[in-house]
Design an enzyme around this catalytic site. Structure first.
Site, short mmCIF file in Angstrom:
data_model
loop_
_atom_site.label_atom_id
_atom_site.label_comp_id
_atom_site.label_asym_id
_atom_site.label_seq_id
_atom_site.Cartn_x
_atom_site.Cartn_y
_atom_site.Cartn_z
N ARG A 233 21.99 72.19 85.90
CA ARG A 233 22.62 73.32 86.60
C ARG A 233 24.14 73.27 86.50
O ARG A 233 24.81 74.30 86.58
CB ARG A 233 22.12 73.35 88.06
N LYS B 87 16.77 57.75 85.91
CA LYS B 87 15.33 58.02 85.89
C LYS B 87 14.58 56.73 85.61
O LYS B 87 15.10 55.87 84.89
CB LYS B 87 15.00 59.00 84.75
N1 BES Z 1 15.70 67.52 82.84
C1 BES Z 1 15.23 67.33 84.17
C2 BES Z 1 14.01 68.19 84.50
C3 BES Z 1 12.74 67.92 83.73
C4 BES Z 1 11.72 67.18 84.29
C5 BES Z 1 12.54 68.47 82.48
C6 BES Z 1 10.55 66.97 83.61
C7 BES Z 1 11.36 68.25 81.79
C8 BES Z 1 10.36 67.52 82.36
C9 BES Z 1 16.34 67.68 85.16
O1 BES Z 1 17.63 67.45 84.72
C10 BES Z 1 16.13 66.83 86.36
O2 BES Z 1 16.24 65.65 86.24
N2 BES Z 1 15.83 67.47 87.48
C11 BES Z 1 15.62 66.78 88.71
C12 BES Z 1 16.33 67.54 89.81
C13 BES Z 1 16.42 66.79 91.11
C14 BES Z 1 17.32 65.58 90.95
C15 BES Z 1 16.98 67.72 92.15
C16 BES Z 1 14.12 66.74 88.96
O3 BES Z 1 13.42 67.68 88.61
O4 BES Z 1 13.66 65.73 89.48
MN MN Z 2 18.26 65.47 85.09
#
Ligand code: BES
Ligand code: MN
Ligand code: ZN
Length: 483
Positions: free
Chosen positions: A337, A263
């Site tokens: 997931r 990230k």
């Molecule tokens: N923990 C994040 C989701 C999240 C985003 C929680 C903002 C709280 C605030 C999750 O693990 C994630 O990174 N999801 C990705 C999924 C994508 C790679 C398909 C996302 O939402 O970008």
């Molecule tokens: Mn994530």
């Protein structure tokens, strides 16, 4: 905070502050009329001059109010009387104590008028949470603790229930607010052990060896890059009814760096919040035990850190989940997931009648519904309706997203049974839910994506920024409502 039932005239209470409420469009109503003639006349003058707001949670702090013993009186707006519900009560009471906690006011007497027990307990939970902030590590606190809160116009059961809900939310919020150098899988396990001893819950802790023996290949892959070992917790509340338990399953990613699909800094900063699902489940279990709810409940939380190192899982890897399904990894940031795939499979071993999982799962859900509404996705319309009804009673917001079959086509893989992300970003909250659905069989299941509401980036007038404890009250309502 000690919460008590108030007795005697509220105007004569020798406390730091009184809180009274006023409703929209009414001359002077509700609890404010309990302050005596001189005070009522003063408030009526202020109301006529529009110096007092009746908007929900808008508070005016007055000093030296005639005929009132307390040093200050906080008049809080309660909105329209016809719209007075658990949500409004939670906000009003939270806004009141948050405002009062800006300086040292050890004792507070509160009267927002007669309400039903459901609304009354939300009010107490709101008051308890409004004055507690995220400044766990600040030597000079921005909010001062209110030591004693006496409540008028509330029944004893409403007050007791409110205290249980309020404490459960405070626990959830604290766990979420603790940063990842304090809150990692073993530290969460320690907290869960303390809760289970204090609440009489049964706790089973799976360490890394056990997770390996149980073939939790999806959860273990996410954890592989971290120096902190993973855990999976199974917590059981027996209840008094002899029936299959409801399973509550939580995502407990104590820090989500994104892994090799790393990230950017802005997105990573608040990722200590990524164990909010697990924290919500633990808070709920504490409340269910304290309230001696009849239905049995089993909680399963998967605890990992999603980190980067030479042992991290990689793009293109193929994992074998505990269920036996193989998963192709297209993005290591879609880790929640994977953790839930194994946690849900463990939950199925408990033969639950119903499942709810909670997870800060996708940014896409926040894009779809904003920061204040939880996404609800389910394979069972009856179970979905029960959750919607429970949230309505609790005064919390969730909204269903569609689960049509064609979303599942997006997670087909050419080399494994499924892959861990959809095609592109569109509908990302739903493709994530479709992935989870692969691991629940035919058991009625609902998934709550709490990525938006679990953590406030900035403060509200009724609650500080940080962990929110969202869905604790809804889950308690849900379990209480199950026949
Ligand atoms: N923990 C994040 C989701 C999240 C985003 C929680 C903002 C709280 C605030 C999750 O693990 C994630 O990174 N999801 C990705 C999924 C994508 C790679 C398909 C996302 O939402 O970008
Ligand atoms: Mn994530
Ligand atoms: Zn995550």
């Amino acid at each position: 905070m000690k919460v008590l039932t108030g007795s005697g005239s509220i105007a004569k209470q020798d406390v730091s502050a009184l809180v009274v409420g006023i409703f929209e469009g009414e001359q002077l109503s509700g609890s404010a009329t309990q302050l005596g003639t001189a005070a009522v006349e003063m408030l009526q003058r202020l109301l006529a001059r529009e110096e007092l707001s009746t908007k929900v949670g808008k508070a005016s702090l007055l000093h030296e109010v005639p005929g009132v013993t307390a040093r200050s009186v906080l008049v809080v707006g309660c909105g329209e009387r016809s719209e007075w519900d658990a949500a409004a009560a939670f906000r009003c009471a939270g806004a009141a104590t948050k405002r009062l906690a800006t300086s040292a006011r050890p004792s507070v007497a509160l009267d927002l008028g007669e309400t039903t027990d459901g609304v009354g307990s939300a009010l107490v939970a709101g008051a308890m949470n409004g004055c507690v902030g995220q400044d766990l590590f600040r030597s000079e606190k921005s909010l001062h603790a209110i030591e004693q809160l006496s409540c008028w116009s509330l029944s004893e059961p409403a007050l007791k229930r409110g205290v249980c809900l309020g404490e459960a939310m405070l626990l959830t919020r604290k766990l979420v607010n603790l940063p990842a150098n304090y809150m990692y899988p073993e530290a969460f396990t320690q907290q869960a052990a303390e809760v289970s001893v204090a609440s009489g819950l049964e706790l089973e802790v799976w360490d890394e060896l056990r997770l390996r023996r149980e073939r939790c290949g999806a959860l273990l892959a996410v954890s592989a890059g971290s120096a902190r070992p993973p855990r999976l917790l199974v917590m059981r509340y027996a209840g008094s009814k002899k029936q299959a338990p409801i399973a509550l399953v939580g995502k407990g990613v104590t820090f989500d760096s994104g892994g090799l699909s790393i990230k950017p800094s802005e997105g990573m900063l608040t990722m200590k919040c990524d164990m909010a699902g697990a924290a919500t489940v633990l808070g709920t279990m504490q409340a269910l035990a304290a309230l001696q709810v009849a239905s049995p409940v089993v909680a399963v939380v998967g605890l990992v850190e999603n980190m980067i190192s030479g042992s991290s899982y990689k793009l293109g890897d193929i994992l074998t989940a505990r269920s036996g399904k193989t998963i192709e990894i297209h993005n290591t940031d879609a880790e929640g997931r994977l953790v839930l795939a194994d946690a849900l499979n463990v939950a199925l071993d408990e033969r639950p009648s119903h499942i709810v999982d909670l997870a800060t799962l996708t940014g896409a859900c926040v894009v779809a519904l904003g920061t204040d509404i939880c996404g609800l996705m389910s394979n069972d319309t009856a179970w979905q309706s029960q959750l919607e009804a429970a949230a309505g009673r609790a005064g919390e917001l969730l909204w269903p997203l569609p689960m049509h079959d064609h979303f599942a086509e997006q997670i087909q893989s050419k080399v494994a049974d499924i892959k861990n992300v959809g095609e592109g970003r569109w509908g990302g909250a739903i493709t994530a839910a479709k992935f989870l659905q692969e691991f629940v069989g035919t058991t009625p299941w609902a998934h709550l994506d709490i990525a938006g509401p679990a953590f406030y980036d900035s403060a509200k007038n009724f609650m500080d920024a940080g962990g929110t404890g969202v869905m604790v009250r809804t889950l308690v309502e849900l379990v209480e409502g199950v026949k």
